[in-house]
Design an enzyme around this catalytic site. Structure first.
Site, PDB file in Angstrom:
ATOM      1  N   MET A 116       0.807  -1.285  -0.131  1.00  0.00           N
ATOM      2  CA  MET A 116      -0.189  -0.218  -0.055  1.00  0.00           C
ATOM      3  C   MET A 116       0.666   2.085   0.351  1.00  0.00           C
ATOM      4  O   MET A 116       2.407   1.141   0.003  1.00  0.00           O
ATOM      5  CB  MET A 116      -0.857  -0.037   1.252  1.00  0.00           C
ATOM      6  N   ASP A 144      -2.557  -5.135   0.309  1.00  0.00           N
ATOM      7  CA  ASP A 144      -2.219  -6.391   0.782  1.00  0.00           C
ATOM      8  C   ASP A 144      -2.852  -6.340   2.460  1.00  0.00           C
ATOM      9  O   ASP A 144      -3.142  -7.360   3.367  1.00  0.00           O
ATOM     10  CB  ASP A 144      -0.577  -6.296   0.680  1.00  0.00           C
TER      11      ASP A 144
END
Length: 482
Positions: free
Chosen positions: A81, A238
């Protein structure tokens, strides 16, 4: 039998998995990705390296499991991210992507908050270094030509989507962590974008995590033996996909991931903006839920670092050696894992890692165990910070590569004072979560029927908990000595 493909673009590599209707991984492949640290606090990767790694995993799956590849019904995406990827009009990267653990934009955080009333109430957390909004303002200040030329600004996994489909899109969950979105409304905020020097036109269209965003390009479908136009769903970051992979789909359920970073992920059906202690609240990949997060920036990264220091190339073997040694906690040094600053609970990119309490009898194994202990104590700090927000934590599962170590797992359980469930997806959580979202997007169940955790829970060890509590005062002393 229809299979689903989950692709997880991590910081150190890509993992792609083929999953059947029982949530069993029937084939998988991995490929590494290099990091670049061109200046202190900087951390970058080349987007083309992401795509090459993804393609390498799918080439490997085509070679090892062609029949299974032909049975893929949908594709899901997960990814690291907070990365900022700026593309020109032809989709080429204008500069290396600035990653989640990059600390260059500290000075821009306060300015962004000052520009938008109740910033944390709007986005879900304070402006923190490493998040996209301050990094975009940094680019506007230091590399204005990049933003002027950028036609598209994407998160890492969404660059992979572009390569797979030719379509620019993102999902509500991953995008809610950019600090550029009205998190409750799940929409880009023109006010926030303007404060960072970008416009809505430069941002991707948004879809739900399970919603079909595009179809696989014909040339790639032929390359990998997948049906042309195979749906690619929105996916998620994730952290959110890791939650889905671990079955964190109801309020009060949580997971701790021992990956490159250490992430404490908690699902909540109430939007509780984080106004301090380095916590952040975003949208979950499950409709109607929000995700509260604490993060220690160096978990597996700290273990990799100390392995290099002591000259060990086999990290799992090194950890097994430490476990076999049975070293008492009161004989190991104190390690603070702030190798790239720290997020929760300190929100300070300037924090540094330390060893203290070294003696003439300190061995390489003492150093390695101290790193495992330090990460466990940092995750306990995350646990206390989340509880202080008023959130309820009913159950916690442990995931990530570090969960394969009994010693590290027990240290974490003992530090936070709660049993930890063992997920059978411990090492593939985000990729499995992406695959589950893909299945859900084509009408299947999100979780396979009868989803169970694997093995007995990890129980806190009383003596270990007492020893870590006694050491924690010395752990905190580092902050006073900086």
């Amino acid at each position: 039998m229809t299979l689903v493909l989950g692709i997880d673009l991590g910081t150190s590599g890509v993992k792609s998995v083929l999953v059947n209707e029982r949530d069993e991984v029937v084939a998988d492949a991995t490929a590494p990705i290099a990091l670049s640290r061109p200046q202190p606090l900087w951390c970058e990767q080349y987007p083309q390296d992401w795509w090459q790694a993804v393609a390498a995993t799918l080439d490997a799956l085509r070679a090892s499991a062609p029949r299974e590849m032909a049975a893929i019904g949908a594709i899901g995406l997960s990814g690291q991210m907070l990365g900022v990827t700026c593309l020109d009009g032809s989709g080429q990267a204008l500069r290396p992507a600035i990653l989640w653990n990059d600390g260059r934009a500290g000075a821009e955080c306060a300015e962004i908050e000052a520009a938008v009333p109740d910033f944390a109430g709007l986005v879900g957390c304070r402006a923190m270094v490493g998040f996209p909004a301050p990094k975009l303002l940094w680019l506007a200040r230091h590399e204005p030509g990049v933003l002027d030329e950028a036609r598209t600004i994407l998160l890492p996994k969404d660059y992979v989507r572009l390569c797979l489909t030719g379509i620019v899109a993102s999902d509500f969950a991953d995008s809610s962590a950019t600090l550029l979105m009205d998190t409750r409304a799940a929409a880009w905020s023109p006010e926030l974008l303007a404060a960072c020097g970008v416009s809505t036109d430069q941002m991707p269209a948004l879809v739900a995590s399970h919603e079909i965003s595009a179809g696989l390009l014909p040339a790639l479908a032929a390359r990998w033996g997948i049906a042309a136009g195979t749906p690619v769903v929105g996916g998620a970051g994730d952290n959110m996909c890791g939650g889905i992979g671990t079955g964190i789909v109801k309020a009060g359920m949580a997971s701790i991931s021992l990956g490159t970073s250490g992430v404490y992920f908690l699902a909540n059906d109430v939007f509780l903006p984080a106004r301090g202690q380095g916590m952040h609240t975003h949208r979950h990949a499950v409709a109607g839920l929000f995700a509260q997060n604490g993060c220690t920036l160096s978990a597996g990264a700290a273990l990799s670092w100390v392995a290099q220091i002591v000259g060990a190339s086999d990290i799992p073997g090194l950890v097994r050696e430490v476990e076999a040694a049975g070293l008492p906690i009161d004989e190991t040094p104190v390690f603070t894992p702030y190798l790239t600053g720290e997020r929760t609970p300190h929100d300070d990119a300037g924090l540094t890692g330390t060893f203290s309490g070294l003696t003439a009898t300190t061995s390489r194994l003492h150093l390695v165990q101290a790193v495992l202990e330090g990460v466990a104590m940092a995750l306990a700090d995350c646990h206390r910070a989340l509880l202080s927000s008023g959130a309820g934590i009913a159950e916690v599962s442990l995931v990530g590569g570090g969960a394969n170590s009994n010693l590290w797992s027990t240290l974490v359980a003992s530090a936070i004072g709660m049993p930890l469930g063992r997920s059978r997806s411990a090492a593939v959580g985000p990729a499995l979560g992406a695959a589950r979202l893909a299945r859900f997007g084509i009408g299947g169940p999100l979780l396979a029927e009868g989803e169970k955790e694997s093995g007995p829970p990890i129980i806190p060890d009383t003596a270990m908990a007492d020893a870590l509590a006694a050491k924690h005062a010395r752990f905190e002393r580092h902050l006073a000595l900086r």
